[in-house]
Design an enzyme around this catalytic site. Sequence first.
Site, short mmCIF file in Angstrom:
data_model
loop_
_atom_site.label_atom_id
_atom_site.label_comp_id
_atom_site.label_asym_id
_atom_site.label_seq_id
_atom_site.Cartn_x
_atom_site.Cartn_y
_atom_site.Cartn_z
N ASP A 100 1.63 -1.32 -0.17
CA ASP A 100 -0.10 -0.07 -0.01
C ASP A 100 0.92 1.26 0.11
O ASP A 100 2.16 1.36 0.70
CB ASP A 100 -1.10 0.15 1.12
CG ASP A 100 -0.61 0.40 2.71
OD1 ASP A 100 0.19 1.51 2.96
OD2 ASP A 100 -0.08 -0.57 3.45
N ARG A 101 0.20 2.45 -0.54
CA ARG A 101 1.35 3.26 -0.62
C ARG A 101 1.60 3.52 0.29
O ARG A 101 2.75 5.18 0.41
CB ARG A 101 -0.16 5.07 -0.74
CG ARG A 101 0.61 6.38 -0.81
CD ARG A 101 -0.67 6.64 -1.45
NE ARG A 101 -0.87 7.24 0.06
CZ ARG A 101 -2.64 8.50 -0.07
NH1 ARG A 101 -2.57 8.58 -0.69
NH2 ARG A 101 -3.15 8.35 1.19
#
Length: 232
Positions: A100-101
Amino acid sequence: MMRLQVFLARAGVASRRKAEALIQQGFVRVNGEVARLGQKVGPQDLVEVAGQRVALPERVVLALHKPKGYTTTRFDPHAAKTVYELLPDIPGLHPVGRLDRDSEGLLLLTNDGELTFRLTHPRYGVVKVYRVWTERGTLPEAVCRRLLKGVLLEDGPAQALACRPAPGGALLTLGEGRKREVRRMLKAVGYPVRRLLRVQVGPIRLGDLPPGTWRRLSPEEEKALLRQVGLE
């Protein structure tokens, strides 16, 4: 020799499931004849999809140290930065799973669809190791035991394969890669994640690769990866 749908996935035509659909719909020919699902092909065979010849490209497997703030996608109108800004332009290159980011660390990328399928399918048992830091500091042994026993998330139970307390957090090993799974597991036991760094995927380690940089796997690493998922 390999099954035709595996050949098409490795060639980057489509995922294995979509390749099977193309075969069943009659879009694929082998040596001029309509192909059959499950048919095997080798280097000597002429494979065509919708009239276009298909050949296996050279397999490429890269290791990227993904920094925080980068999205693991090629096109996302809402992403400020994507990992492709850090990578060479290789046709068919795609991430093996996701980070994820807000997460960092080892991200594998390849142009081999069948390798991606096997690395991400639970059946092949490819583990992932994460170094986490939490908002409450080092995980107690008792919390590690809870994670090893398993916790219930909104999409079902989740269980760590290994857990070891480490300064400020823990070292966790998981056998699957559901969306934000590590973060959700630690939140469920009362230790929200402050920082997450993936340090290993199967036999491949992040090592001292600097953030934002990539490298091609060594022949020995690639061989070990293929061996683990039965693609030697």
